[in-house]
Scaffold this active site. Structure first.
Site, PDB file in Angstrom:
ATOM      1  N   PRO A   1      35.866  44.144  38.497  1.00 36.51           N
ATOM      2  CA  PRO A   1      35.872  45.392  37.736  1.00 36.51           C
ATOM      3  C   PRO A   1      37.262  45.795  37.301  1.00 36.51           C
ATOM      4  CG  PRO A   1      34.777  45.636  39.882  1.00 36.51           C
ATOM      5  CD  PRO A   1      35.541  44.356  39.910  1.00 36.51           C
TER       6      PRO A   1
ATOM      7  N   ALA B   1      33.561  45.145  50.668  1.00 38.06           N
ATOM      8  CA  ALA B   1      34.579  45.848  51.445  1.00 38.06           C
ATOM      9  C   ALA B   1      35.956  45.410  50.989  1.00 38.06           C
ATOM     10  CB  ALA B   1      34.402  45.553  52.931  1.00 38.06           C
TER      11      ALA B   1
ATOM     12  N   TYR C   1      38.914  49.583  35.734  1.00 39.87           N
ATOM     13  CA  TYR C   1      39.012  50.920  36.311  1.00 39.87           C
ATOM     14  C   TYR C   1      37.635  51.566  36.354  1.00 39.87           C
ATOM     15  CZ  TYR C   1      43.960  50.188  35.805  1.00 39.87           C
ATOM     16  OH  TYR C   1      45.223  49.674  35.914  1.00 39.87           O
TER      17      TYR C   1
ATOM     18  N   ARG D   1      30.274  53.150  50.796  1.00 37.13           N
ATOM     19  CA  ARG D   1      30.913  53.960  49.747  1.00 37.13           C
ATOM     20  C   ARG D   1      31.287  53.107  48.547  1.00 37.13           C
ATOM     21  NH1 ARG D   1      37.069  54.315  51.677  1.00 37.13           N
ATOM     22  NH2 ARG D   1      37.280  55.272  49.651  1.00 37.13           N
TER      23      ARG D   1
ATOM     24  N   TYR E   1      47.433  43.676  47.308  1.00 34.78           N
ATOM     25  CA  TYR E   1      46.089  43.769  46.733  1.00 34.78           C
ATOM     26  C   TYR E   1      45.879  42.698  45.663  1.00 34.78           C
ATOM     27  CZ  TYR E   1      41.897  46.065  44.835  1.00 34.78           C
ATOM     28  OH  TYR E   1      40.621  46.353  44.418  1.00 34.78           O
TER      29      TYR E   1
END
Length: 220
Positions: free
Chosen positions: A156, A65, A158, A12, A126
């Site tokens: 990256p 991941a 957003y 995903r 995070y």
């Protein structure tokens, strides 16, 4: 010969976008499920990487991941903190260490984040994991430079993914878009093109870098 890449988190989000782009360019993509490779478990990582090493060569590794549970500081549990660091950061170092012999003259990309460089509220675990990723990318790039393994992070801003939509309301997404100089969120395929290019033989001299791809957000 067809180039072969291992992609974690390929089912995903940005991982899936990378898998699709690699396939589009004719790569042989190995993308294990969580049952095959549990990044929370050092034993699982070791077993998987040893099995992969037995099957021959690897041209690239992409660690996409990641876990992110936005929590106020007082609600961040030790278990969540440790699991975030394990999956996002430690697992990457473990895989590079185990697969290093296979990756001689190969390429490695870790999916970082602008939150390794700037911060937001409720993101201590995070941000720690993504800032750590930048540090370990620089160190591993030096450790494996003698075997010409090029190691980088793609960071990256957003991007329009399920994770971004889970963690932000429509109103928040509209506010975020307004705060980005280019006026919109990034697309997963914009990120994956950079990931695949850094893994390709066209990248001959970029190593140890964290490349920000954020529509200008961190220029404020």
């Amino acid at each position: 010969a067809m180039q072969r890449v291992l992609v974690t988190g390929g089912s995903r989000g940005l991982g899936k976008a990378a898998v699709d782009e690699f396939k589009r360019r004719g790569w042989d993509v190995v993308s294990p499920s969580r049952a095959e490779l549990n990044l929370a478990s050092g034993d699982s990582i070791r077993n998987y990487c040893e099995g992969l090493a037995a099957t021959g060569r690897l041209d690239a590794l992409v660690h996409s991941a990641g876990v992110n549970w936005p929590r106020p500081l007082e609600q961040t549990s030790e278990d969540e903190w440790q699991l975030t660091l394990q999956v996002n950061l430690t697992a990457f170092r473990q895989m590079v260490q185990l697969l290093a012999p296979l990756l001689a003259r190969g390429r490695v990309v870790a999916l970082g984040s602008i939150l390794g460089v700037v911060a937001r509220p409720n993101r201590a675990a995070y941000s720690a994991s993504k800032a750590g990723l930048l540090g370990v990318v620089r160190a591993l790039a030096l450790d494996l430079a003698n075997q010409e393994t090029l190691i980088n992070a793609v960071c990256p801003g957003y991007v329009d993914t399920d994770m971004t939509r889970q963690n932000n309301s429509e109103e928040q997404l509209a506010e975020i878009a307004k705060s980005i100089p280019l006026g919109r969120l990034g697309l997963p395929e914009e990120i994956s093109k950079l990931v695949v290019w850094l893994c390709s033989l066209e990248n001959t001299y970029i190593t140890g870098q964290g490349v920000l791809i954020d529509g200008g957000f961190t220029c404020h």
